[in-house]
Design an enzyme around this catalytic site. Structure first.
Site: not given
Ligand SMILES: Cc1cc2nc3c(=O)[nH]c(=O)nc-3n(C[C@H](O)[C@H](O)[C@H](O)COP(=O)(O)OP(=O)(O)OC[C@H]3O[C@@H](n4cnc5c(N)ncnc54)[C@H](O)[C@@H]3O)c2cc1C
Length: 256
Positions: A112, A202, A212
């Site tokens: 970035e 992907l 999103r």
């Molecule tokens: C509407 C909305 C509101 C939100 N509000 C907030 C907020 O207020 N504060 C905040 O901090 N965040 C917030 N978030 C962010 C949210 O907590 C996630 O960090 C973000 O959406 C990324 O998603 P993810 O962790 O699934 O993605 P990635 O990190 O890309 O993970 C993808 C998938 O991999 C798996 N995974 C990831 N890590 C692990 C692990 N260690 N062990 C096992 N499986 C794993 C899970 O299935 C996960 O869904 C918000 C998200 C949304 C969509």
């Protein structure tokens, strides 16, 4: 221009908000990549995408066999306010491909413009009078109906003045010999545009889109997600169609 499977191809830059955009930088893979990575266990390979391949992708997506969707990779260049970048940065899994060190840093695929070294003219997201949204009735939604236009006009004016004050103080600090990495403290950070490269599998792209494009995501991020969707659907029509299942997709298709 983007590098699409080794070829330099003219691709659109999709404008978002008042000054932002999303652009494809590179793609490796296509729908066939998903199909062939799934079929490798049978020592089979397709060269032309067929109806059978389409059914296979549907099956994989429906039953959560996600690993075949991780062999295609996409890199985007994004220009967005910091408040959007801060949320986007949370998509980590499937984005840490840059290197083969076992203990690699999971954030290395994110690069970035930091304003530490560059002093390119700061750009800010200025919300137009009709774009201000009220606090929602349901606390779980980020925002509600538009505010009264008179209030919107006042808020836009205040935002412009606030941003201008920060810019003036920033310029003053630079002029007085302060380093860029500290002078930037004066800039109105949440609306400050930053430019970054985001690379993801992907599956990672589809995961971000599912979250999103949904109605509970911040509106501004939804607009960026739509731009990403429009850029990838052309290159992975079947995989994206099967993986991205959020409710708003139907709305999007209706608009086309
Ligand atoms: C509407 C909305 C509101 C939100 N509000 C907030 C907020 O207020 N504060 C905040 O901090 N965040 C917030 N978030 C962010 C949210 O907590 C996630 O960090 C973000 O959406 C990324 O998603 P993810 O962790 O699934 O993605 P990635 O990190 O890309 O993970 C993808 C998938 O991999 C798996 N995974 C990831 N890590 C692990 C692990 N260690 N062990 C096992 N499986 C794993 C899970 O299935 C996960 O869904 C918000 C998200 C949304 C969509």
């Amino acid at each position: 221009m983007a590098n699409i499977n080794g070829k330099q191809v003219e691709t659109p830059i999709i404008k978002v908000l008042d000054k932002g955009y999303v652009r494809l930088e590179a793609i490796t893979g296509r729908d066939l990549t998903t199909v062939n990575s799934a079929r490798v266990s049978y020592d089979k390979k397709s060269y032309e995408f067929s109806e059978r391949d389409k059914k296979l992708i549907r099956f994989l997506a429906k039953h959560g066999h996600t690993s075949p969707f991780r062999h295609a990779f996409v890199t985007f260049e994004i220009y967005a306010p910091l408040m959007v970048a801060r949320q986007w940065w949370k998509y980590i899994v499937g984005s840490d491909h840059s290197g083969d060190d076992f203990f690699r840093d999971p954030f290395t695929a994110w690069n970035e413009s930091s304003r530490r070294y560059v002093t390119e003219i700061p750009q800010f997201y200025i919300v137009q009078p009709h774009e201000w949204r009220s606090a929602p009735e349901n606390k779980k939604q980020g925002s509600g109906e538009p505010v009264d236009i008179k209030l919107g006009q006042q808020l836009t004016k205040q935002l412009i003045n606030y941003v201008k004050l920060g810019e003036d103080l920033y310029e003053q600090a630079l002029h007085n010999g302060v380093c860029a990495e500290q002078a930037r403290l004066f800039l109105a950070a949440y609306g400050l545009y930053v430019r970054w490269y985001w690379s993801a599998s992907l599956q990672g792209v589809a995961h971000m889109l599912n979250q999103r494009l949904a109605h509970d995501a911040q509106k501004e991020f939804q607009m960026y997600a739509r731009a990403v969707y429009d850029l990838v659907i052309e290159h992975f029509p079947v995989s994206i169609n099967e993986l991205v299942k959020m409710a708003d997709k139907a709305e999007k298709e209706g608009e086309q």
